[in-house]
Design an enzyme around this catalytic site. Structure first.
Site, mmCIF file in Angstrom:
data_model
loop_
_atom_site.group_PDB
_atom_site.id
_atom_site.type_symbol
_atom_site.label_atom_id
_atom_site.label_comp_id
_atom_site.label_asym_id
_atom_site.label_seq_id
_atom_site.Cartn_x
_atom_site.Cartn_y
_atom_site.Cartn_z
ATOM 1 N N ARG A 89 0.817 -1.210 0.000
ATOM 2 C CA ARG A 89 0.000 0.000 0.000
ATOM 3 C C ARG A 89 0.853 1.263 0.000
ATOM 4 N NH1 ARG A 89 -2.631 0.418 5.307
ATOM 5 N NH2 ARG A 89 -4.424 -0.794 4.638
ATOM 6 N N TYR A 90 1.948 1.252 0.757
ATOM 7 C CA TYR A 90 2.846 2.412 0.831
ATOM 8 C C TYR A 90 4.049 2.114 -0.043
ATOM 9 C CZ TYR A 90 -0.041 3.036 4.971
ATOM 10 O OH TYR A 90 -1.104 3.158 5.821
ATOM 11 N N ARG A 130 7.265 0.344 1.776
ATOM 12 C CA ARG A 130 7.179 -0.811 2.672
ATOM 13 C C ARG A 130 6.023 -1.718 2.264
ATOM 14 N NH1 ARG A 130 5.511 3.968 4.637
ATOM 15 N NH2 ARG A 130 4.021 4.114 6.366
ATOM 16 N N CYS A 181 -2.209 -18.899 13.618
ATOM 17 C CA CYS A 181 -1.711 -18.285 14.845
ATOM 18 C C CYS A 181 -1.845 -19.305 15.968
ATOM 19 C CB CYS A 181 -2.537 -17.047 15.199
ATOM 20 S SG CYS A 181 -2.467 -15.800 13.905
ATOM 21 N N CYS A 229 -7.559 -14.539 17.789
ATOM 22 C CA CYS A 229 -8.228 -13.386 18.389
ATOM 23 C C CYS A 229 -9.549 -13.206 17.654
ATOM 24 C CB CYS A 229 -7.376 -12.142 18.210
ATOM 25 S SG CYS A 229 -5.631 -12.413 18.636
ATOM 26 N N CYS A 257 -9.859 -10.262 14.979
ATOM 27 C CA CYS A 257 -8.792 -10.128 13.986
ATOM 28 C C CYS A 257 -9.260 -9.442 12.700
ATOM 29 C CB CYS A 257 -8.242 -11.516 13.655
ATOM 30 S SG CYS A 257 -6.909 -11.495 12.453
ATOM 31 N N ARG A 266 -7.990 -9.851 9.844
ATOM 32 C CA ARG A 266 -7.953 -10.815 8.741
ATOM 33 C C ARG A 266 -8.749 -12.072 9.085
ATOM 34 N NH1 ARG A 266 -2.102 -9.509 8.423
ATOM 35 N NH2 ARG A 266 -2.105 -7.485 7.380
ATOM 36 N N ASP A 306 -11.000 -1.788 13.660
ATOM 37 C CA ASP A 306 -11.518 -1.489 12.326
ATOM 38 C C ASP A 306 -12.900 -2.093 12.105
ATOM 39 O OD1 ASP A 306 -10.965 -4.129 11.638
ATOM 40 O OD2 ASP A 306 -8.891 -3.571 11.218
ATOM 41 N N ASP A 344 -6.996 2.621 10.640
ATOM 42 C CA ASP A 344 -6.705 2.166 9.292
ATOM 43 C C ASP A 344 -8.014 2.330 8.540
ATOM 44 O OD1 ASP A 344 -5.152 1.001 7.254
ATOM 45 O OD2 ASP A 344 -4.155 -0.265 8.749
ATOM 46 N N LYS A 381 -3.376 4.267 7.059
ATOM 47 C CA LYS A 381 -3.419 4.651 8.466
ATOM 48 C C LYS A 381 -3.402 6.169 8.601
ATOM 49 C CE LYS A 381 -1.004 0.610 10.305
ATOM 50 N NZ LYS A 381 -0.594 0.026 9.005
HETATM 51 C C1 PLP Z 1 0.458 -0.708 8.766
HETATM 52 C C2 PLP Z 1 0.959 -1.104 7.465
HETATM 53 C C3 PLP Z 1 2.313 -0.947 7.132
HETATM 54 C C4 PLP Z 1 3.337 -0.403 8.110
HETATM 55 O O1 PLP Z 1 3.091 0.907 8.410
HETATM 56 P P1 PLP Z 1 3.977 1.691 9.492
HETATM 57 O O2 PLP Z 1 3.148 2.885 9.776
HETATM 58 O O3 PLP Z 1 5.265 1.982 8.835
HETATM 59 O O4 PLP Z 1 4.158 0.793 10.657
HETATM 60 C C5 PLP Z 1 2.709 -1.293 5.867
HETATM 61 N N1 PLP Z 1 1.837 -1.783 4.956
HETATM 62 C C6 PLP Z 1 0.539 -1.943 5.244
HETATM 63 C C7 PLP Z 1 -0.363 -2.478 4.199
HETATM 64 C C8 PLP Z 1 0.051 -1.615 6.509
HETATM 65 O O5 PLP Z 1 -1.245 -1.800 6.794
HETATM 66 S S1 SF4 Z 2 -4.858 -10.452 15.545
HETATM 67 FE FE1 SF4 Z 2 -5.183 -12.024 13.950
HETATM 68 S S2 SF4 Z 2 -3.164 -12.324 13.020
HETATM 69 FE FE2 SF4 Z 2 -2.831 -11.273 14.988
HETATM 70 S S3 SF4 Z 2 -2.463 -12.951 16.466
HETATM 71 FE FE3 SF4 Z 2 -4.645 -12.459 16.553
HETATM 72 S S4 SF4 Z 2 -5.598 -13.910 15.103
HETATM 73 FE FE4 SF4 Z 2 -3.402 -13.868 14.645
#
Ligand code: PLP
Ligand code: SF4
Length: 345
Positions: free
Chosen positions: A90-91, A94, A103, A107, A110, A112, A271, A308, A315
């Site tokens: 996305r960025y 990174r 996991c 959680c 989560c 995802r 979220d 987010d 973010k």
């Molecule tokens: C949160 C996130 C990051 C890392 O972001 P930082 O603000 O640098 O910690 C990178 N890619 C995605 C898709 C994210 O959601």
């Molecule tokens: S938030 Fe989601 S990815 Fe993170 S430890 Fe919990 S279940 Fe696993």
């Protein structure tokens, strides 16, 4: 031979009937929940539950509210930001590398939820290779975040191989790992693992603690071992209704993390994930908690409070001046100046 942590993990609770019997609850209401979103609770986490409804219970025990059809299946729009299945980009500089689909404990809130722990969620070797190839072919990427699922559920040999391949890419300067095992499976943090990780300096590991009760002796020891090996530790906390949505709990959590050499990095506004709506708090609650940290607690223990935004917008730091209410609707201002509608509570 399987390692201790692998044997411990095999012993995790995954059976609704066992759960129901242990806490004297009705298995019938939970079965449909668990069919949709898998159940797994490691013994360490199970032992931390003191009573039904407590902060640990709320995070890990399935709840019929998860079946509510509100919220977004892919709240961060990640599927649209995936050039290959194992990468979210996305960025520009990174990218997330999704190396694991499972996991130690799931959680219930989560982000995802749609895939973590579900059949087919673990990336294949081909998908991992495609991810490495994409990162190698994209010179803007200098920071790779191993995520998932939990990357530390991979055996040392596979994890080491992936780290090595990413570390060898010239334009990648920093590697980060996001993991909840210091809480959910502290045995995983072995001296061998730490010796493996230290080869990839600068390596940042972000833990995920949400409540002071999670800072067990085992978790503290695991973090100490990581820190002693030169791994820089941060923490991401999710603001969760009925778990940590009050200033005293968050202050205690962040200060104790600091004592463990773990710097609070982000406090995440929950979220809009489908099945997690019952965990959401208002923005006002988060702002009030952040305000309560200023003064009583060192700036070192004050993370960024972030949201987010839905649809992959990214973010945004939730500062009071970034939020406005117009005709009853809440708007959040992005760095670009764009105003985004947010369904605040
Ligand atoms: C949160 C996130 C990051 C890392 O972001 P930082 O603000 O640098 O910690 C990178 N890619 C995605 C898709 C994210 O959601
Ligand atoms: S938030 Fe989601 S990815 Fe993170 S430890 Fe919990 S279940 Fe696993």
């Amino acid at each position: 031979m399987a390692e201790l942590w692998q044997r411990t993990l095999k012993d995790a609770l995954t059976d609704v009937d066992e759960l129901a019997e242990r806490f004297n609850i009705d298995p019938q209401s939970l079965t449909p929940v668990v069919e949709r979103y898998p159940l797994q609770i490691s013994r360490q986490v199970l032992e931390l539950i003191e009573a039904p409804g407590d902060p640990v219970w709320r995070q890990f025990i399935p709840d019929p509210h998860e079946l509510a059809e509100v919220g977004l299946v892919d709240p961060l729009g990640e599927e649209n930001l995936s050039p290959v299945p194992s990468v979210v980009h996305r960025y520009p500089d990174r990218a997330l590398f999704l190396v694991s689909g499972s996991c130690a404990s799931y959680c219930r809130f989560c982000t995802r939820k749609r895939r973590v722990g579900c059949a087919g969620s673990s990336p294949s070797f081909r998908e991992l290779r495609e991810g490495i190839d994409y990162i190698a072919a994209t010179p803007q990427i200098r920071d790779v975040l191993f995520s998932g699922g939990d990357p530390l559920l991979l055996p040392d040999a596979i994890l080491g191989d992936l780290l090595n391949r990413i570390h060898q890419i010239d334009h990648v300067d920093i590697i980060r790992i996001g993991s909840r095992v210091p809480l959910t499976l502290p045995e995983r943090i072995t001296p061998q693992l730490c010796q493996l990780l230290r080869k990839f300096t600068p390596l940042y590991l972000n833990t995920h603690f949400n409540h002071p009760r999670e800072l067990t002796i085992e978790a503290v020891n695991a973090c100490n071992l990581l820190a002693d090996h030169g791994i820089v530790l941060g923490n991401q906390t999710v603001l969760l209704k009925g778990v940590n949505d009050n200033p005293a709990v968050i202050q205690e959590l962040f200060f104790k993390l600091l004592k463990m050499r773990v710097r609070p990095y982000y406090l995440h506004q929950m979220d809009l994930v489908r099945g997690g709506e019952h965990f959401r708090t208002s923005l006002a609650t988060g702002l009030e908690i952040m305000a309560s940290l200023r003064g009583p607690i060192s700036g070192l223990a004050s993370p960024h409070y972030v949201i987010d935004l839905p649809g992959g917008k990214g973010k945004v730091p939730l500062l009071p001046e970034a939020i406005s209410v117009q005709r009853g609707a809440t708007l959040i201002r992005m760095a670009s100046g764009e105003m985004v509608d947010y369904p605040d509570l």
